[in-house]
Design a protein around this motif. Structure first.
Motif, mmCIF file in Angstrom:
data_model
loop_
_atom_site.group_PDB
_atom_site.id
_atom_site.type_symbol
_atom_site.label_atom_id
_atom_site.label_comp_id
_atom_site.label_asym_id
_atom_site.label_seq_id
_atom_site.Cartn_x
_atom_site.Cartn_y
_atom_site.Cartn_z
ATOM 1 N N LEU A 14 36.655 9.586 -7.333
ATOM 2 C CA LEU A 14 37.063 8.229 -7.004
ATOM 3 C C LEU A 14 35.872 7.525 -6.377
ATOM 4 O O LEU A 14 35.270 8.040 -5.437
ATOM 5 N N VAL A 15 35.529 6.343 -6.905
ATOM 6 C CA VAL A 15 34.461 5.535 -6.327
ATOM 7 C C VAL A 15 35.112 4.325 -5.682
ATOM 8 O O VAL A 15 35.635 3.445 -6.356
ATOM 9 N N VAL A 16 35.129 4.304 -4.357
ATOM 10 C CA VAL A 16 35.726 3.214 -3.592
ATOM 11 C C VAL A 16 34.677 2.114 -3.456
ATOM 12 O O VAL A 16 33.560 2.373 -3.023
ATOM 13 N N ASN A 23 27.655 3.701 -9.322
ATOM 14 C CA ASN A 23 28.057 5.060 -8.919
ATOM 15 C C ASN A 23 29.069 5.668 -9.882
ATOM 16 O O ASN A 23 29.144 6.892 -10.004
ATOM 17 N N VAL A 24 29.814 4.829 -10.577
ATOM 18 C CA VAL A 24 30.704 5.340 -11.633
ATOM 19 C C VAL A 24 29.852 5.926 -12.755
ATOM 20 O O VAL A 24 30.072 7.058 -13.193
ATOM 21 N N GLY A 64 40.583 -0.406 -0.373
ATOM 22 C CA GLY A 64 40.172 0.905 0.118
ATOM 23 C C GLY A 64 41.000 1.429 1.263
ATOM 24 O O GLY A 64 40.928 2.616 1.599
ATOM 25 N N GLU A 65 41.806 0.576 1.883
ATOM 26 C CA GLU A 65 42.675 1.025 2.980
ATOM 27 C C GLU A 65 44.094 1.312 2.513
ATOM 28 O O GLU A 65 44.916 1.764 3.311
ATOM 29 N N GLU A 66 44.382 1.048 1.249
ATOM 30 C CA GLU A 66 45.706 1.335 0.666
ATOM 31 C C GLU A 66 45.505 1.834 -0.755
ATOM 32 O O GLU A 66 45.785 1.127 -1.717
ATOM 33 N N LEU A 67 45.029 3.039 -0.885
ATOM 34 C CA LEU A 67 44.691 3.575 -2.197
ATOM 35 C C LEU A 67 45.950 3.864 -3.016
ATOM 36 O O LEU A 67 46.853 4.553 -2.536
ATOM 37 N N CYS A 79 31.920 6.566 -1.482
ATOM 38 C CA CYS A 79 32.185 5.309 -0.788
ATOM 39 C C CYS A 79 30.855 4.825 -0.222
ATOM 40 O O CYS A 79 30.623 4.882 0.968
ATOM 41 N N HIS A 80 29.973 4.367 -1.098
ATOM 42 C CA HIS A 80 28.599 4.016 -0.718
ATOM 43 C C HIS A 80 28.506 2.561 -0.276
ATOM 44 O O HIS A 80 28.836 1.655 -1.029
#
Length: 105
Positions: A14-16, A23-24, A64-67, A79-80
């Motif tokens: 998973l890339v947030v 990054n994907v 990102g706070e509610e995946l 999560c870069h």
């Protein structure tokens, strides 16, 4: 890179905050079996999905706070340069990342 390959090869990633998908793409190149990129920006998601249309890649507009994923769904979360954009990253953001990671992820 070799270091990324040793982490993501054969993994569900998973890339947030995937932005336009760098990054994907790096995760796909490094051998990830499934990569999901999430992003709040619809424009960036469109750019990423145009550049990276493969069966092993999915994109979603998500916070990102509610995946929107099941617990233990991913082996790796990238999560870069994103956490500082999440208002509650110390609590909600990190809790969600931990929730979707498999044990040992």
């Amino acid at each position: 890179s070799e270091a990324l390959s040793s982490i993501v090869n054969g993994s569900r990633v998973l890339v947030v905050g995937c932005g336009t998908g760098r990054n994907v793409q790096n995760s796909v190149t490094a051998g990830a079996t499934k990569v999901v990129g999430i992003e709040l920006s619809s424009k960036r998601l469109r750019e990423a999905s145009k550049a990276l249309s493969t069966n092993s890649v999915e994109f979603a507009r998500a916070d990102g706070e509610e995946l929107p994923f099941r617990s233990d769904e991913f082996d790796v979360v990238i999560c870069h340069s994103v956490l500082h954009h999440l208002p509650n990253w110390r609590t909600d953001g990190l809790e969600e990342i931990c929730r979707v990671l498999t044990a040992g992820g």
